[in-house]
Design a protein around this motif. Structure first.
Motif, mmCIF file in Angstrom:
data_model
loop_
_atom_site.group_PDB
_atom_site.id
_atom_site.type_symbol
_atom_site.label_atom_id
_atom_site.label_comp_id
_atom_site.label_asym_id
_atom_site.label_seq_id
_atom_site.Cartn_x
_atom_site.Cartn_y
_atom_site.Cartn_z
ATOM 1 N N GLU A 1 16.394 -7.229 -7.944
ATOM 2 C CA GLU A 1 15.463 -8.304 -8.230
ATOM 3 C C GLU A 1 16.034 -9.626 -7.728
ATOM 4 O OE1 GLU A 1 14.121 -6.245 -12.467
ATOM 5 O OE2 GLU A 1 14.258 -8.422 -12.306
ATOM 6 N N GLN B 1 14.796 -13.981 -6.787
ATOM 7 C CA GLN B 1 13.794 -15.033 -6.758
ATOM 8 C C GLN B 1 13.294 -15.257 -5.335
ATOM 9 O OE1 GLN B 1 12.550 -16.974 -9.404
ATOM 10 N NE2 GLN B 1 13.627 -15.563 -10.775
ATOM 11 N N ALA B 2 12.067 -15.725 -5.217
ATOM 12 C CA ALA B 2 11.527 -16.064 -3.910
ATOM 13 C C ALA B 2 12.461 -17.032 -3.190
ATOM 14 C CB ALA B 2 10.137 -16.669 -4.042
ATOM 15 N N LEU C 1 13.096 -14.143 1.053
ATOM 16 C CA LEU C 1 12.210 -13.135 0.492
ATOM 17 C C LEU C 1 11.006 -13.760 -0.195
ATOM 18 C CD1 LEU C 1 14.914 -10.684 -0.770
ATOM 19 C CD2 LEU C 1 13.001 -10.044 0.709
ATOM 20 N N THR D 1 7.784 -7.338 -2.162
ATOM 21 C CA THR D 1 8.065 -6.414 -3.253
ATOM 22 C C THR D 1 7.561 -5.012 -2.932
ATOM 23 O OG1 THR D 1 8.041 -8.145 -4.943
ATOM 24 C CG2 THR D 1 7.592 -5.902 -5.677
ATOM 25 N N VAL E 1 10.616 -9.186 -5.838
ATOM 26 C CA VAL E 1 10.755 -10.613 -5.561
ATOM 27 C C VAL E 1 9.815 -11.365 -6.491
ATOM 28 C CG1 VAL E 1 10.689 -12.428 -3.837
ATOM 29 C CG2 VAL E 1 11.274 -10.087 -3.159
#
Length: 115
Positions: A11, A13-14, A84, A89, A113
């Motif tokens: 996982e 973060q953008a 990302l 995702t 993401v």
């Protein structure tokens, strides 16, 4: 028989980055491509792929953000994913395609993401 094992999903973060790895074991033909795909088994879309000659192909959606590479022994393939986005995702599958043998697939690794 060839076995492909993916790792490196997770996982993020953008705007963040992940690096996926796929280790291949067993006998492989010299003429082959290793790549990363998304989608169900009956419709796996190419994210990125690289040939034994190091020719690369990328989906339009990831050009300029993702980079695929393989080691000099052609037994491991990597996908460096930068900047990302939530739409990245999904489950990423490592695949090997060879001209004189069957295709092989890994079990997949999850990439998530968040915004």
């Amino acid at each position: 028989q060839v076995q492909l094992v993916e790792s490196g999903g997770g996982e993020v973060q953008a705007g963040g980055s992940l690096r996926l790895s796929c280790a291949a074991s067993g006998k492989t033909g010299g003429i082959n491509t290793l790549g990363w795909y998304r989608g169900p088994e009956n419709q796996r879309d190419v994210v990125a792929r690289i040939s034994n000659m190091n020719t690369t192909t990328y989906a339009d959606s990831v050009k300029g953000r993702f980079s695929i590479s393989r080691d000099n022994n052609s037994d491991t393939v990597y996908l460096q994913m930068n900047d990302l986005k939530p739409e990245d995702t999904g489950v990423y599958y490592c695949g090997l395609k060879q001209i004189w043998g069957p295709d092989y697939w890994g079990r997949g690794t999850q990439v998530t993401v968040s915004s």
